[in-house]
Scaffold this active site. Sequence first.
Site, PDB file in Angstrom:
ATOM      1  N   LYS A  54      -5.651 -10.264  -2.922  1.00 35.64           N
ATOM      2  CA  LYS A  54      -5.107  -9.104  -2.199  1.00 35.64           C
ATOM      3  C   LYS A  54      -4.898  -9.450  -0.723  1.00 35.64           C
ATOM      4  O   LYS A  54      -3.866  -9.129  -0.118  1.00 35.64           O
ATOM      5  CB  LYS A  54      -6.061  -7.903  -2.345  1.00 35.64           C
ATOM      6  N   GLN A  98     -13.656  -2.959  -3.357  1.00 36.54           N
ATOM      7  CA  GLN A  98     -13.515  -3.619  -4.660  1.00 36.54           C
ATOM      8  C   GLN A  98     -14.592  -3.118  -5.631  1.00 36.54           C
ATOM      9  O   GLN A  98     -15.778  -3.117  -5.307  1.00 36.54           O
ATOM     10  CB  GLN A  98     -13.609  -5.148  -4.467  1.00 36.54           C
ATOM     11  N   ASP A 121      -6.089   2.629  -3.051  1.00 36.60           N
ATOM     12  CA  ASP A 121      -6.394   2.407  -4.462  1.00 36.60           C
ATOM     13  C   ASP A 121      -6.077   3.659  -5.284  1.00 36.60           C
ATOM     14  O   ASP A 121      -6.088   3.618  -6.509  1.00 36.60           O
ATOM     15  CB  ASP A 121      -7.890   2.060  -4.620  1.00 36.60           C
TER      16      ASP A 121
END
Length: 301
Positions: A54, A98, A121
């Site tokens: 990412k 994460q 997200d």
Amino acid sequence: MTARVIDGKEASGRLKGAIAAAVADMKSRHGVTPGLATVLVGEDPASQVYVKSKQKTAHELGMNSFQHDVPATTSQADLLALVARLNADPGVNGILVQLPLPKHLDQFPVINAISPAKDVDGLHPESAGRLLAGGDALVACTPTGCAMLAKDAAGDLSGKHAVVVGRSILVGKPVALLLLNENCTVTMAHSRTQDLAGVCRSADILVAAVGKAEMIKGDWVKPGAIVIDVGINRMPNPDGKSRLVGDVDYATASHVAGAITPVPGGVGPMTIACLMVNTLKAAAAQRGIKDVAIPTRLPPK
Ligand code: NDP
């Protein structure tokens, strides 16, 4: 009949090209560089790989990226304090924590602490609610990637019957809502669905997000259907190594479908590209920028 392979790497390359152009435009005309902060708690090897990729993609597309490595022993309070600092940092437009977190930490208060404006997200309840309400939302990245691939393969999705197998908040539900927004007639199937094979066979667009290796067989697929396989399942090989397979039995389904995503190389590559779209979108919204072209679908080939 052999299905057309939907190449997620190629598709994500097209999307990334459009994002890089928009980032360059935002920088040159507005002096704003989108910034993505990633938070990695602990040293889980798979999570390390995901976060690194990412960060790398953000750099490649001209964005700023800020990596926060936090020890596995960190407390819930310290993690929430870090999220609060990132919420307050004007250089950070998107925050990605994460998942999964180490067992002693509860992910929900952490997700809920992320400012909805920076929720790239798309997991905050406000983001999910905005998607449900049909408004402008930061939508979870994998579902966005699935809907983009389906639209790219089908052209117009309007009136098509979409069957989504799986109803998780992470994948199934948002995919179903995105396809509904594209005017599909949507059926959501799950572990209690009766005659699942028959339901799947009625789909023009079949999305599999189950987490069961090769569960959906070729004779569950309507001839010519578009099949989007979200599943990532690790299968042992006789040589002791392992391989990744999807939720769809590719060997049989690829002889019936009109187009199908492979695993790996289908939905997976789209997820990170959609995270970058969200970071760009969050930056534009936070800075009141309305004249930069934020991709909402895959650019044509
Ligand atoms: P969850 O385990 O949260 O949800 C699975 C869903 O599948 C549930 O709704 C469950 O139904 C349903 N299900 C389970 N067994 C059956 C069955 N036998 N028949 C019909 N439905 C069933 O998984 P996720 O949604 O998080 O992930 C799904 C898959 O997608 C996984 O393989 C995951 O690894 C993959 N994934 C891939 C990503 C990518 O980037 N490519 C990103 C995220 C996930 P019920 O609700 O009734 O229990």
